[in-house]
Structures are given as C-alpha cells and as structure tokens.
Enzyme design. Structure first.
Site, PDB file in Angstrom:
ATOM      1  N   ASP A  16      46.164  48.132  43.445  1.00  0.00           N
ATOM      2  CA  ASP A  16      45.021  47.543  44.139  1.00  0.00           C
ATOM      3  C   ASP A  16      45.262  47.344  45.634  1.00  0.00           C
ATOM      4  O   ASP A  16      44.439  47.742  46.448  1.00  0.00           O
ATOM      5  CB  ASP A  16      44.614  46.213  43.488  1.00  0.00           C
ATOM      6  CG  ASP A  16      43.859  46.450  42.183  1.00  0.00           C
ATOM      7  OD1 ASP A  16      43.210  47.508  42.060  1.00  0.00           O
ATOM      8  OD2 ASP A  16      43.936  45.589  41.298  1.00  0.00           O
ATOM      9  N   ARG A  97      50.520  30.976  47.567  1.00  0.00           N
ATOM     10  CA  ARG A  97      49.355  31.446  48.327  1.00  0.00           C
ATOM     11  C   ARG A  97      49.231  30.858  49.717  1.00  0.00           C
ATOM     12  O   ARG A  97      48.994  31.583  50.675  1.00  0.00           O
ATOM     13  CB  ARG A  97      48.066  31.250  47.517  1.00  0.00           C
ATOM     14  CG  ARG A  97      48.099  31.910  46.130  1.00  0.00           C
ATOM     15  CD  ARG A  97      48.612  33.313  46.197  1.00  0.00           C
ATOM     16  NE  ARG A  97      48.598  33.976  44.896  1.00  0.00           N
ATOM     17  CZ  ARG A  97      49.251  35.092  44.622  1.00  0.00           C
ATOM     18  NH1 ARG A  97      49.992  35.667  45.558  1.00  0.00           N
ATOM     19  NH2 ARG A  97      49.181  35.640  43.433  1.00  0.00           N
ATOM     20  N   ASP A 126      43.081  32.805  43.157  1.00  0.00           N
ATOM     21  CA  ASP A 126      43.880  33.205  44.315  1.00  0.00           C
ATOM     22  C   ASP A 126      43.032  33.549  45.538  1.00  0.00           C
ATOM     23  O   ASP A 126      43.401  33.234  46.665  1.00  0.00           O
ATOM     24  CB  ASP A 126      44.804  34.365  43.947  1.00  0.00           C
ATOM     25  CG  ASP A 126      45.962  33.883  43.083  1.00  0.00           C
ATOM     26  OD1 ASP A 126      46.396  32.727  43.267  1.00  0.00           O
ATOM     27  OD2 ASP A 126      46.438  34.653  42.231  1.00  0.00           O
ATOM     28  N   SER A 177      48.318  41.528  33.459  1.00  0.00           N
ATOM     29  CA  SER A 177      48.276  41.246  34.886  1.00  0.00           C
ATOM     30  C   SER A 177      49.351  40.201  35.135  1.00  0.00           C
ATOM     31  O   SER A 177      49.344  39.126  34.535  1.00  0.00           O
ATOM     32  CB  SER A 177      46.895  40.722  35.259  1.00  0.00           C
ATOM     33  OG  SER A 177      46.981  40.002  36.461  1.00  0.00           O
TER      34      SER A 177
HETATM   35  N1  ARG Z   1      46.306  31.127  36.626  1.00  0.00           N
HETATM   36  C1  ARG Z   1      47.335  31.024  37.597  1.00  0.00           C
HETATM   37  C2  ARG Z   1      46.852  30.389  38.857  1.00  0.00           C
HETATM   38  O1  ARG Z   1      45.668  30.347  39.064  1.00  0.00           O
HETATM   39  C3  ARG Z   1      48.033  32.342  37.854  1.00  0.00           C
HETATM   40  C4  ARG Z   1      47.182  33.458  38.333  1.00  0.00           C
HETATM   41  C5  ARG Z   1      48.055  34.610  38.700  1.00  0.00           C
HETATM   42  N2  ARG Z   1      47.670  35.884  38.292  1.00  0.00           N
HETATM   43  C6  ARG Z   1      48.060  36.600  37.217  1.00  0.00           C
HETATM   44  N3  ARG Z   1      48.010  37.856  37.309  1.00  0.00           N
HETATM   45  N4  ARG Z   1      48.465  36.075  36.128  1.00  0.00           N
HETATM   46  O2  ARG Z   1      47.632  29.950  39.651  1.00  0.00           O
END
Ligand code: ARG
Length: 400
Positions: A16, A97, A126, A177
């Site tokens: 991506d 982040r 994110d 993911s």
């Molecule tokens: N749900 C978690 C958060 O919002 C992790 C998201 C990260 N992405 C993934 N591909 N699992 O911080």
C-alpha cells in the site's frame, strides 16, 4: 495543479505505501515524493526498504532510527500512566503514531515539503492519529491519504503497482493485517474477523505457546526510578535494550497475548490479537510499585486519570491540552515511584511476588497482627461512630 508539490510520505515498504508513491505523482499531480521509514524496532531490514522506495519513484528515501525516542518519550510515559485502552490493550500500535507524525512534520520542514502523506485507509484509528497529530504539530500543512480515496482492493493495488514498476510481493501474501514494533504486534483481518474463531499459532511471533514454555519459573526483578523501568535483575539497561531483553524473557514464558474486541473511534467494533509481553509486564509491575509508594487517595484518583489518558492516546490526542495536563499530574506522582518489583514468570503468567521501595509507605508496626502492633484499636470505635453517623440517621428515618 496537483494537490501538493512536494510530499513526505510515511513509508513501511509494504504494497500500500509503495503504491502511494506513483499514485501521488500520477493521479494527484505531486511533483516530488520523499519517503520516510521509521525504525521503531519492527525488526525489518530497512536497507532494502530504502531502495524499494527509490525504485518506486521516490526522489529521496529517508530511514530514521527512532527506537530510543519511541521507548523513552512515548512508551515510558504510557507505563507511568498504566495506560490500557478498555482495560486491556497497552496501546503498542497507537503509541507509535504521534511519533511518526512528528517525524513527518519535521522532515517536511527540513525538505521544504508542502504536504505529508500516509497509507492508512478510512476505517481505522491510525488515520485519525496521524491526521490529528500532524494538525497539532503544524496546522498549516496538508495531509494526503491516497488509500482513503483510491478504493483499491488488494489485487487492484498490486496491479496498479506492477503497472508502475513495483514488483508484486513474492511471498504468498499473509491473510492478516499486521502492525509491528518493539512494543508489540497487532494482528487482524482474515478469519480473525470472526470473533468466535480461535487464532492459529502462526499468528504469534513474540510469545511462545504455553505448551512450549518451560515448566520451571524464571524470576525477574525490575527496578524503577520515578516510575520508569531502569534495571533488570539489578543491571542497568538502556530503554531499548530493557524492552528487548524483557520481551524475550517474558515472551519465552508465553506472557503477553491478548485476544479482544475493541471499540474503534470510527464507531465499529474490531477483533484484534495483540502480543506485548514486556509492555504488559511493565505496566503490571509499575502499578504494583505504585501500591506501595503512593497514598490511597492519589492511587485511586489516578485510576480515573489513567483511563482518560488511555482513551486520549487511542483516539489520536497525544498532542492535546488535556493530555498535556494529565502528563503534569502523572509526572508529579511519579517522583515517589522508586523501587523494585519481583516477578515470577511461568506458563503464561507474570505474577508479582514481591515489591520494595525506599519510599515505601507500608508500615509494619501498623499493619502487623503480631505483638509489635502499634495500631490503637480503641481509637477505631470513635472513628466508626462518626463515620457511620449519616447511615445511622438515614436508617432510623427509613427503616420500619
Ligand atoms: N487496533 C489497534 C489500534 O487501533 C491496532 C491497529 C493496527 N493495525 C493492524 N494492522 N492490526 O491501535
């Protein structure tokens, strides 16, 4: 006229974010794409990633080691806050982040870019964390999020990439993911979207299956100064080394797995599998040390602060006035949180079995049931008489 002239793109090396490079240039008229890959201890080789960005059309491919800052300035404050979103998730992904956002904004200033970009889709947390953190740090800069608008599914993204010289991934693509850094792994998607289905063992990387863990326990002593972990078994470690060492140790005992359904900011529930062995153990140990060093009222008041703090971090408000005010409260409490916690690691659990501190408020001669008892038992009677007064009055009026 394109949407921006020069863009700094947060780059992971995945399909991506790679596709974002030609997409920004060809579809959105961006003249120059600079990529920024942050090393947050995800354990991936960043050399090949750097070249990959150039091959995909980046004019400059930056790689920055941010591990030390990540742990010192983002993870440690979260440990001091005992931050667990919805009481369980230690925010291992969320904490990265605001740091990446800061790096993007700084790189944009340095390279004279008029926009920054990320590869998040429109469904997750994110994107919120990036956009809001970036806005907090530089309200004037544009934020571009191609994956939020392009509507590609995975095969289409790969196809678009191939048309623009990005080779299709060689490995059979994983159904999951995954987001990964030194603090932990977050895994979602594929069959895990059914909340009833148990994750396969292949999901896990940092934590051993219980059946494969040693029968014998390992003991570890974690030393804290001002609420920050500084030693393991009496030996001083740098922030990064301490986390890596503790990840290996606790993960080896199967500690640190979470399977949970969480409430995303965008209103949907999602099922996520987490591994965060060191971070979870540190929060547990830190909270225990607070129980011996902080007064009852501070400890209890801080619980509410912690919950709000975790929600702010989850919801992308790391750089916000409320978060900053809570930081001041938390930092003030931490001056007393010094000492050592002793933990027994065995078969998936980290059990606290001892704690000590030079700032201990634990009073032997008050607590003891032995002969040394200094507590004035008779004084309790008058206290209870006053304490129970309003209850007694209420009850005499209302009971028949
Ligand atoms: N749900 C978690 C958060 O919002 C992790 C998201 C990260 N992405 C993934 N591909 N699992 O911080």
């Amino acid at each position: 006229m394109g949407r921006a002239k020069k863009v700094v793109l947060a780059y992971s090396g995945g399909v991506d974010t790679s596709v974002c490079i030609p997409y920004l240039k060809n579809e959105w008229g961006v003249e120059e794409v600079i990529t920024l890959a942050a090393d947050l201890g995800q354990g991936e080789e960043l050399g090949p990633i750097q070249q990959k960005a150039l091959d995909a059309g980046a004019s400059v491919s930056l790689v920055q080691d941010a591990r030390e800052t990540f742990i010192r300035d983002y993870a440690f404050p979260a440990i001091q806050a005992n931050a667990l979103y919805e009481n369980r998730y230690p925010l291992s992904t969320a904490l990265a982040r605001p740091l990446i956002a800061k790096m993007l904004v700084e790189a944009a200033a340095e390279h004279g870019a008029d926009a920054v970009a990320h590869g998040c889709t429109g469904k997750g947390n994110d994107q919120v964390r990036f956009d809001v953190s970036i806005a907090a740090l530089n309200p004037k800069i544009k934020v571009l999020a191609p994956a939020r608008e392009w509507g590609f599914d995975r095969p289409t993204a790969i196809e678009y990439g191939e048309k623009h010289g990005i080779p299709a991934p060689v490995k059979k693509s994983s159904p999951y993911s995954i987001d990964k850094n030194l603090l932990g792994r977050s895994v979602e998607a594929g069959y895990l979207e059914d909340p009833w289905v148990e994750p396969l063992e292949e999901v896990f990387e940092m934590t051993r299956a219980i059946a494969q863990t040693p029968d014998q326990p390992t003991y570890v002593e974690i030393g804290f100064e001002r609420g920050v972990p500084v030693t393991l078994d009496g030996q001083a470690y740098s922030p990064v080394a301490l986390i890596s060492q503790l990840n290996a140790l606790t993960g080896g005992h199967g500690i640190g797995r979470i399977d949970m359904l969480e409430n995303r900011l965008v209103g949907i529930k999602s099922r996520e599998i987490y591994e965060a062995p060191a971070l979870l153990t540190l929060i547990q140990a830190h909270r225990d040390l607070e129980s011996i060093t902080l007064t009852a009222d501070v400890t209890q008041y801080k619980r509410g602060i912690e919950e709000t703090y975790a929600r702010l971090v989850y919801n992308g408000q790391w750089y916000s006035p409320l978060k900053s005010a809570l930081d001041s409260f938390i930092q003030d409490t931490q001056q007393w949180v010094n000492g050592t916690v002793r933990i027994k690691l065995q078969k998936g659990s980290a059990t606290i079995v001892g704690r000590k501190s030079d700032n201990s408020l634990y009073s032997d001669d008050m607590a003891t049931y032995g002969a040394e008892d200094k507590f004035d038992h008779r004084a309790a009677e008058g206290f209870i008489y006053v304490w129970g007064m309003s209850t007694r009055i209420w009850s005499s009026k209302h009971s028949s």
